[in-house]
Enzyme design. Sequence first.
Site, PDB file in Angstrom:
ATOM      1  N   GLY A  51      25.996  90.432  42.294  1.00 25.82           N
ATOM      2  CA  GLY A  51      27.426  90.463  42.941  1.00 25.82           C
ATOM      3  C   GLY A  51      27.490  88.765  42.774  1.00 25.82           C
ATOM      4  O   GLY A  51      26.904  87.932  42.669  1.00 25.82           O
ATOM      5  N   GLN A  56      32.504  81.380  44.617  1.00 23.69           N
ATOM      6  CA  GLN A  56      31.313  80.963  44.039  1.00 23.69           C
ATOM      7  C   GLN A  56      31.477  80.267  42.760  1.00 23.69           C
ATOM      8  O   GLN A  56      31.105  79.653  42.040  1.00 23.69           O
ATOM      9  CB  GLN A  56      30.287  81.836  44.077  1.00 23.69           C
ATOM     10  CG  GLN A  56      29.593  82.367  45.418  1.00 23.69           C
ATOM     11  CD  GLN A  56      28.350  83.585  45.032  1.00 23.69           C
ATOM     12  OE1 GLN A  56      28.935  84.428  45.019  1.00 23.69           O
ATOM     13  NE2 GLN A  56      27.184  83.154  44.783  1.00 23.69           N
ATOM     14  N   LEU A 100      23.052  83.713  43.736  1.00 23.13           N
ATOM     15  CA  LEU A 100      23.373  82.783  42.738  1.00 23.13           C
ATOM     16  C   LEU A 100      23.644  81.230  43.091  1.00 23.13           C
ATOM     17  O   LEU A 100      23.551  80.438  42.318  1.00 23.13           O
ATOM     18  CB  LEU A 100      24.334  83.325  41.644  1.00 23.13           C
ATOM     19  CG  LEU A 100      23.971  84.707  41.142  1.00 23.13           C
ATOM     20  CD1 LEU A 100      25.104  85.103  40.218  1.00 23.13           C
ATOM     21  CD2 LEU A 100      22.645  84.266  40.094  1.00 23.13           C
ATOM     22  N   HIS A 141      26.707  90.912  51.931  1.00 25.63           N
ATOM     23  CA  HIS A 141      26.335  89.359  51.616  1.00 25.63           C
ATOM     24  C   HIS A 141      27.691  88.733  51.039  1.00 25.63           C
ATOM     25  O   HIS A 141      28.050  87.498  51.191  1.00 25.63           O
ATOM     26  CB  HIS A 141      25.032  89.580  50.595  1.00 25.63           C
ATOM     27  CG  HIS A 141      24.654  88.426  49.709  1.00 25.63           C
ATOM     28  ND1 HIS A 141      23.454  87.633  49.847  1.00 25.63           N
ATOM     29  CD2 HIS A 141      25.499  87.373  48.957  1.00 25.63           C
ATOM     30  CE1 HIS A 141      23.442  86.775  49.304  1.00 25.63           C
ATOM     31  NE2 HIS A 141      24.581  86.461  48.592  1.00 25.63           N
ATOM     32  N   GLU A 142      28.075  89.687  49.988  1.00 21.16           N
ATOM     33  CA  GLU A 142      29.294  89.088  49.346  1.00 21.16           C
ATOM     34  C   GLU A 142      30.415  88.637  50.335  1.00 21.16           C
ATOM     35  O   GLU A 142      31.239  87.704  50.071  1.00 21.16           O
ATOM     36  CB  GLU A 142      29.721  89.898  47.876  1.00 21.16           C
ATOM     37  CG  GLU A 142      28.877  90.258  47.208  1.00 21.16           C
ATOM     38  CD  GLU A 142      28.036  88.866  46.664  1.00 21.16           C
ATOM     39  OE1 GLU A 142      28.772  87.833  46.307  1.00 21.16           O
ATOM     40  OE2 GLU A 142      26.834  88.916  46.102  1.00 21.16           O
TER      41      GLU A 142
HETATM   42 NI    NI Z   1      25.506  85.079  47.196  1.00 19.53          NI
END
Ligand code: NI
Length: 174
Positions: A51, A56, A100, A141-142
């Site tokens: 994801g 990000q 990540l 989470h995303e």
């Molecule tokens: Ni994340």
Amino acid sequence: MSLRRILTVDNAADLAVLKQKSVPVEGGVSDELRALMDDMLETMYDAPGIGLAAVQVGEPINVIVMDLAREEDDPAPQYYVNPEILWSSEELASYEEGCLSVPDIYDDVERPAQVKVRYLNYKGETVEEDAEGLYAVCIQHEMDHLKGVLFIDHLSRLKRDRAVAKVKKAARAA
Ligand code: NI
């Protein structure tokens, strides 16, 4: 398509962006937005991860890509524009998460076990879906990223500080 740099918490400038609240996409799903989502997906597969939120890669807008297919199965890319959580279960579930933007750190986070989400897909169509298991974990989470929240923000302060210190140390050694 091109790979984008993934922002990480060891870098102060990156962290400031990751802490930003993303804004809704206006005017539906354009070709320009699809090009960004293509880049995000390629970047996520390359990392590799399951994801990635647009913030990000330095674009603080409400866009997420995910692929929860198992390794032995065909890729199943999913795109989420302006996702909303319409309902969350009272029942909670704990899952070992990673990110990540917080490389090589994994820890248990407790979240609602099921959620109902609404979003625009790659074609710009409105979709409503029930999510549970890994799907529920990943979408929550995303969506946290869109609020400037990282999974380590759900941990104790001690664990969070330790995680960031570990990422910084690894970045210095690289
Ligand atoms: Ni994340």
